[in-house]
Design a protein around this motif. Structure first.
Motif, PDB file in Angstrom:
ATOM      1  N   MET A  34       0.809  -1.148   0.011  1.00 12.17           N
ATOM      2  CA  MET A  34      -0.069  -0.148   0.036  1.00 12.17           C
ATOM      3  C   MET A  34       0.855   1.348  -0.048  1.00 12.17           C
ATOM      4  O   MET A  34       0.641   2.351  -0.615  1.00 12.17           O
ATOM      5  CB  MET A  34      -0.761   0.017   1.349  1.00 12.17           C
ATOM      6  N   ALA A  35       1.706   1.233   0.878  1.00 10.44           N
ATOM      7  CA  ALA A  35       2.862   2.413   0.915  1.00 10.44           C
ATOM      8  C   ALA A  35       3.580   2.837  -0.351  1.00 10.44           C
ATOM      9  O   ALA A  35       3.689   3.992  -0.848  1.00 10.44           O
ATOM     10  CB  ALA A  35       3.694   2.344   1.995  1.00 10.44           C
ATOM     11  N   LYS A  36       4.190   1.693  -1.038  1.00 15.58           N
ATOM     12  CA  LYS A  36       4.880   2.034  -2.230  1.00 15.58           C
ATOM     13  C   LYS A  36       3.914   2.519  -3.344  1.00 15.58           C
ATOM     14  O   LYS A  36       4.221   3.384  -4.068  1.00 15.58           O
ATOM     15  CB  LYS A  36       5.673   0.828  -2.779  1.00 15.58           C
ATOM     16  N   THR A  37       2.652   1.829  -3.493  1.00 17.67           N
ATOM     17  CA  THR A  37       1.641   2.428  -4.403  1.00 17.67           C
ATOM     18  C   THR A  37       1.504   3.768  -4.294  1.00 17.67           C
ATOM     19  O   THR A  37       1.410   4.423  -5.216  1.00 17.67           O
ATOM     20  CB  THR A  37       0.563   1.210  -4.475  1.00 17.67           C
ATOM     21  N   ILE A  38       0.867   4.251  -2.823  1.00 19.25           N
ATOM     22  CA  ILE A  38       0.607   5.504  -2.558  1.00 19.25           C
ATOM     23  C   ILE A  38       1.937   6.479  -2.843  1.00 19.25           C
ATOM     24  O   ILE A  38       1.645   7.567  -3.525  1.00 19.25           O
ATOM     25  CB  ILE A  38      -0.022   5.496  -1.275  1.00 19.25           C
ATOM     26  N   GLY A  39       2.963   5.962  -2.567  1.00 14.24           N
ATOM     27  CA  GLY A  39       4.053   6.814  -2.779  1.00 14.24           C
ATOM     28  C   GLY A  39       4.434   7.227  -4.215  1.00 14.24           C
ATOM     29  O   GLY A  39       4.909   8.003  -4.596  1.00 14.24           O
ATOM     30  N   ALA A  40       3.847   6.146  -5.063  1.00 14.06           N
ATOM     31  CA  ALA A  40       4.408   6.455  -6.504  1.00 14.06           C
ATOM     32  C   ALA A  40       3.057   7.149  -7.275  1.00 14.06           C
ATOM     33  O   ALA A  40       3.303   8.233  -7.868  1.00 14.06           O
ATOM     34  CB  ALA A  40       4.347   5.195  -7.136  1.00 14.06           C
ATOM     35  N   ILE A  41       1.994   7.093  -6.649  1.00 12.80           N
ATOM     36  CA  ILE A  41       0.758   7.686  -7.306  1.00 12.80           C
ATOM     37  C   ILE A  41       0.860   9.283  -6.867  1.00 12.80           C
ATOM     38  O   ILE A  41       0.496  10.246  -7.391  1.00 12.80           O
ATOM     39  CB  ILE A  41      -0.495   7.126  -6.729  1.00 12.80           C
ATOM     40  N   LEU A  42       1.093   9.462  -5.589  1.00 11.36           N
ATOM     41  CA  LEU A  42       0.719  11.128  -5.233  1.00 11.36           C
ATOM     42  C   LEU A  42       1.684  11.988  -5.674  1.00 11.36           C
ATOM     43  O   LEU A  42       0.952  12.963  -6.398  1.00 11.36           O
ATOM     44  CB  LEU A  42       0.958  11.025  -3.462  1.00 11.36           C
ATOM     45  N   PRO A  43       2.908  11.783  -6.097  1.00  6.68           N
ATOM     46  CA  PRO A  43       3.719  12.989  -6.735  1.00  6.68           C
ATOM     47  C   PRO A  43       3.196  12.930  -8.159  1.00  6.68           C
ATOM     48  O   PRO A  43       3.072  14.345  -8.764  1.00  6.68           O
ATOM     49  CB  PRO A  43       5.117  12.323  -6.543  1.00  6.68           C
ATOM     50  N   ILE A  44       2.841  11.946  -8.903  1.00  4.21           N
ATOM     51  CA  ILE A  44       2.353  12.153 -10.388  1.00  4.21           C
ATOM     52  C   ILE A  44       1.015  12.763 -10.077  1.00  4.21           C
ATOM     53  O   ILE A  44       0.815  13.606 -11.192  1.00  4.21           O
ATOM     54  CB  ILE A  44       2.224  10.721 -10.969  1.00  4.21           C
ATOM     55  N   GLY A  45       0.155  12.520  -9.150  1.00  3.53           N
ATOM     56  CA  GLY A  45      -1.198  13.030  -9.432  1.00  3.53           C
ATOM     57  C   GLY A  45      -0.849  14.576  -8.963  1.00  3.53           C
ATOM     58  O   GLY A  45      -1.538  15.516  -9.551  1.00  3.53           O
ATOM     59  N   ALA A  46       0.019  14.898  -8.036  1.00  9.30           N
ATOM     60  CA  ALA A  46       0.232  16.124  -7.684  1.00  9.30           C
ATOM     61  C   ALA A  46       0.705  16.982  -8.839  1.00  9.30           C
ATOM     62  O   ALA A  46       0.338  18.338  -8.990  1.00  9.30           O
ATOM     63  CB  ALA A  46       1.248  16.499  -6.395  1.00  9.30           C
ATOM     64  N   LYS A  47       1.665  16.366  -9.677  1.00 10.52           N
ATOM     65  CA  LYS A  47       2.119  17.038 -10.864  1.00 10.52           C
ATOM     66  C   LYS A  47       1.002  17.503 -11.810  1.00 10.52           C
ATOM     67  O   LYS A  47       0.905  18.511 -12.416  1.00 10.52           O
ATOM     68  CB  LYS A  47       3.074  16.191 -11.430  1.00 10.52           C
TER      69      LYS A  47
END
Length: 458
Positions: free
Chosen positions: A409-422
């Motif tokens: 869960m942590a690695k998936t969220i950690g990858a999604i959040l920066p791309i979504g923020a961008k």
């Protein structure tokens, strides 16, 4: 190098005390402007103007550009009008613009009043461009040639006009103001004949940026193409300026500093640490600390809501810190990797499915290894060596299953959040360690107690 600078600084201070100005000047003219700026940084304020006046005019201007803004302001306030005009006349336009942007309004008015009309006009034009764009960091001092000029005429033009240009190695060919091509001094010197036309030897496929291109993108293009300078064009392909590699390096440093501050849970600051006051640091840090403290209350609320379960199985409490820390660390690894890839232009929003699938596979491998080691550690150390009878095989299984799910869960969220923020127009670095850890902590606890309820029946 630090020891050498310290010895040199002490020597200069001693010479100032003894008023041996000729000797001091002889030392100063052998030094690099950046090293001189470092010496000024260590001097007492009352000595800075005296030392600066010992420098030759050109070296003084180059040193002034490298100096700390506080020292620059101190000098400007102490300059006579003629001294200020001498320094401004020696500055390149982009350096003059940087100076104006850093100074208080009253100092800016004085700087502009001493600039010649052409320089003042150029400064005002550059200040109109959006902040952090190619237009705001470019200079208008470059060499232009015409397609119908000969090699001999081009070399003569460089000799006559190049002394006040930021760079003369790369020359830009314009036709009716539009960028038509470029060629280098090397091309001119190695031409077969002085009568050869510029149009016959110039490179026509010129890579350029527009005035609205983000400065971070410009810096990435320097890293990609290894150019000395990039031409900047307007919407009609007219050449309006160039961005040089030294400005790109400054941008890289600024962006890296900003990302590090955001990733550390601080608001970006335009001041260096040395220039920042205690109040500056307080204002920079307290908003994030308050936000993270308030958001962390959700973690406390989750633990409170499962008080009954913890009372029934006290052994579960001992593993909460380990699960939360592992989740936070796992998420930080992914977010830092993705944020760096975004900053290098490697990832776009369309790559999100590919990134998620890659991180899921990585998370499974990491989670399984961590769970296996954790299982053995709990059984051997906690149960056998420490004789903790409250830890059963089922409790061990709960912890290990939670570990696998948390890492995934942590690695998936950690990858999604920066791309979504961008994609939403935010800086990806905002979605870094402190913010991410708070989210993962709350979710890992929910997973932990949910699995515990299912397997332990509590």
């Amino acid at each position: 190098m630090e020891n050498q600078n310290l010895i040199l600084g002490n020597t200069i201070s001693k010479l100032l005390d003894e008023k041996k100005y000729p000797t001091l000047r002889d030392i100063l003219i052998t030094m690099n402007p950046s090293d001189l700026a470092g010496i000024f940084l260590e001097l007492k304020e009352d000595r800075i103007p005296l030392l600066f006046r010992l420098l030759p005019k050109e070296l003084a201007a180059e040193t002034f550009v490298e100096m700390d803004p506080d020292a620059q302001e101190l000098l400007i306030r102490g300059f006579s009008d003629s001294e200020l005009k001498e320094v401004i006349d020696e500055l390149y336009i982009d350096d003059a613009v940087d100076l104006v942007e850093e100074m208080p309004a009253n100092v800016v008015r004085r700087v502009l009043s001493q600039a010649d009309p052409e320089t003042r006009k150029s400064i005002n034009e550059l200040l109109k461009y959006p902040e952090n764009s190619a237009g705001s960091m470019m200079t208008t001092e470059y060499v232009t040639l015409r397609p119908e000029m000969t090699v001999g005429e081009s070399i003569l033009r460089i000799r006559r006009t190049g002394f006040d240009k930021e760079t003369i190695y790369t020359c830009y060919v314009t036709e009716n103001g539009r960028l038509a091509g470029l060629l280098t001094v090397k091309d001119l010197l190695l031409a077969k004949d002085d009568d050869e036309l510029v149009r016959d030897i110039m490179e026509e496929n010129v890579i350029s940026v527009t005035t609205s291109t983000d400065q971070e993108e410009v810096a990435r293009m320097f890293a990609k193409y290894n150019f000395i300078a990039f031409p900047v064009v307007d919407n009609e392909e007219r050449l309006v300026g160039i961005v040089t590699f030294d400005d790109a390096i400054d941008v890289m440093e600024e962006e890296a500093t900003e990302d590090m501050e955001l990733m550390g849970g601080m608001s970006p600051s335009e001041k260096s640490y040395r220039r920042s006051t205690v109040m500056d640091l307080f204002k920079q840090r307290i908003p994030w600390l308050l936000l993270l403290m308030i958001s962390a209350t959700f973690t406390g609320m989750i633990i409170t809501s499962f008080e009954t379960a913890l009372a029934a199985q006290v052994a579960l409490t001992a593993f909460i810190p380990m699960l939360m820390d592992t989740g936070g660390n796992s998420g930080s690894q992914s977010s830092v990797t993705v944020i760096r890839a975004i900053s290098l232009g490697e990832l776009q929003f369309r790559d999100l499915p590919w990134v998620i699938w890659k991180e899921i596979r990585t998370a499974v491998l990491c989670g399984v290894v961590l769970a296996a080691v954790c299982f053995l550690k709990i059984m051997i150390v906690d149960r056998m060596l420490l004789s903790n009878e409250g830890i059963s095989m089922t409790v061990d299984l709960v912890v290990c299953l939670t570990l696998v799910v948390t890492v995934l869960m942590a690695k998936t969220i950690g990858a999604i959040l920066p791309i979504g923020a961008k994609q939403l127009g935010f800086d990806p670095a905002v979605m870094s360690s402190p913010f991410l850890t708070t989210i993962v902590d709350a979710l890992s606890l929910l997973v932990y107690f949910s699995i515990a309820r299912a397997l332990l029946g509590i």
